[in-house]
Design a protein around this motif. Structure first.
Motif, PDB file in Angstrom:
ATOM      1  N   PRO A  83      58.734   9.090  60.415  1.00 59.56           N
ATOM      2  CA  PRO A  83      58.745   9.826  61.677  1.00 59.56           C
ATOM      3  C   PRO A  83      58.096  11.210  61.570  1.00 59.56           C
ATOM      4  N   ALA A  84      58.096  11.773  60.367  1.00 57.81           N
ATOM      5  CA  ALA A  84      57.485  13.087  60.117  1.00 57.81           C
ATOM      6  C   ALA A  84      57.059  13.131  58.649  1.00 57.81           C
ATOM      7  N   ASP A 105      48.391  11.725  54.431  1.00 54.17           N
ATOM      8  CA  ASP A 105      48.992  12.841  55.158  1.00 54.17           C
ATOM      9  C   ASP A 105      48.894  12.625  56.674  1.00 54.17           C
ATOM     10  N   ALA A 106      49.358  13.597  57.448  1.00 51.22           N
ATOM     11  CA  ALA A 106      49.412  13.470  58.906  1.00 51.22           C
ATOM     12  C   ALA A 106      48.037  13.370  59.561  1.00 51.22           C
ATOM     13  N   SER A 107      46.986  13.795  58.855  1.00 50.06           N
ATOM     14  CA  SER A 107      45.639  13.685  59.425  1.00 50.06           C
ATOM     15  C   SER A 107      45.025  12.315  59.162  1.00 50.06           C
ATOM     16  N   VAL A 131      53.745  13.524  53.067  1.00 50.10           N
ATOM     17  CA  VAL A 131      53.229  12.166  53.250  1.00 50.10           C
ATOM     18  C   VAL A 131      53.774  11.615  54.562  1.00 50.10           C
ATOM     19  N   LEU A 132      52.885  11.184  55.437  1.00 53.09           N
ATOM     20  CA  LEU A 132      53.306  10.568  56.696  1.00 53.09           C
ATOM     21  C   LEU A 132      53.293   9.045  56.603  1.00 53.09           C
ATOM     22  N   HIS A 155      44.631   4.542  62.357  1.00 50.81           N
ATOM     23  CA  HIS A 155      45.727   3.695  62.846  1.00 50.81           C
ATOM     24  C   HIS A 155      46.431   4.463  63.964  1.00 50.81           C
ATOM     25  N   PRO A 156      47.007   3.758  64.934  1.00 47.88           N
ATOM     26  CA  PRO A 156      47.698   4.447  66.040  1.00 47.88           C
ATOM     27  C   PRO A 156      48.882   5.315  65.618  1.00 47.88           C
ATOM     28  N   ALA A 157      49.373   5.176  64.404  1.00 52.20           N
ATOM     29  CA  ALA A 157      50.505   5.996  63.947  1.00 52.20           C
ATOM     30  C   ALA A 157      50.124   7.458  63.792  1.00 52.20           C
ATOM     31  N   PHE A 158      48.825   7.750  63.703  1.00 53.28           N
ATOM     32  CA  PHE A 158      48.379   9.124  63.506  1.00 53.28           C
ATOM     33  C   PHE A 158      48.043   9.755  64.849  1.00 53.28           C
TER      34      PHE A 158
END
Length: 167
Positions: A83-84, A105-107, A131-132, A155-158
């Motif tokens: 989630p984060a 990572d988040a990017s 780590v996302l 991916h849509p998760a980002f």
């Protein structure tokens, strides 16, 4: 001559417009399919590749991961999404196949790769802080494809606002 064979010669603009519309339609369909929950795209200086993935975004799914599986298709993987961003560690308890673990990572940038995790090994594999997501693929595949740290994952998760390669 009024047969249909002569029609294309008399209406080249209509045929060009039809072909252009078909091409745009195909590109649009590809673009939509390129960003799907069950697909991860990777690209870097080495090229690009697509994996069909299972998503593990619930604690129970993440705890189970790929345990007990005797094989996985080459073009498949599992994407763990948190989630984060967080500190991430994995192990290979009850995992029967060697895996490469790509920590992201988040990017959507691969920040660390653990190559060929040993089946059934319970040694902790540290992937880093912030780590996302983690992409698990067949062991040895990252090296064979040339996937390196700095590779971009789509991916849509980002979040489109943070993603280096947004959907």
């Amino acid at each position: 001559m009024g047969n249909s064979i002569d029609a294309p010669r008399r209406r080249p603009g209509l045929i060009a417009a039809t072909l252009a519309a078909l091409a745009l339609s195909a590109v649009g369909a590809w673009a939509e399919s390129a960003c799907r929950e069950d697909t991860v795209m990777l690209r870097g200086d080495w090229g690009s590749v697509r994996f069909n993935v299972e998503i593990a975004d619930e604690p129970q799914e993440q705890a189970r991961g790929l345990m007990g599986r005797e094989a996985m298709p080459v073009s498949s993987g599992m994407l763990f999404v948190y989630p984060a961003p967080r500190r991430a560690s994995f192990w290979m308890r009850n995992t029967l196949i060697p895996l490469d673990m790509l920590f992201v990572d988040a990017s959507g940038t691969v920040t660390h790769i653990h190559h060929e995790a040993v089946p059934l090994d319970e040694t902790s594999i540290f992937g880093g802080d912030n780590v996302l997501a983690v992409l698990e693929i067949n062991g040895g595949l990252a090296r064979r494809l040339g996937i390196t740290e700095g590779t971009r994952l789509r991916h849509p998760a980002f979040s489109p606002d943070e993603a280096a390669w947004p959907c």
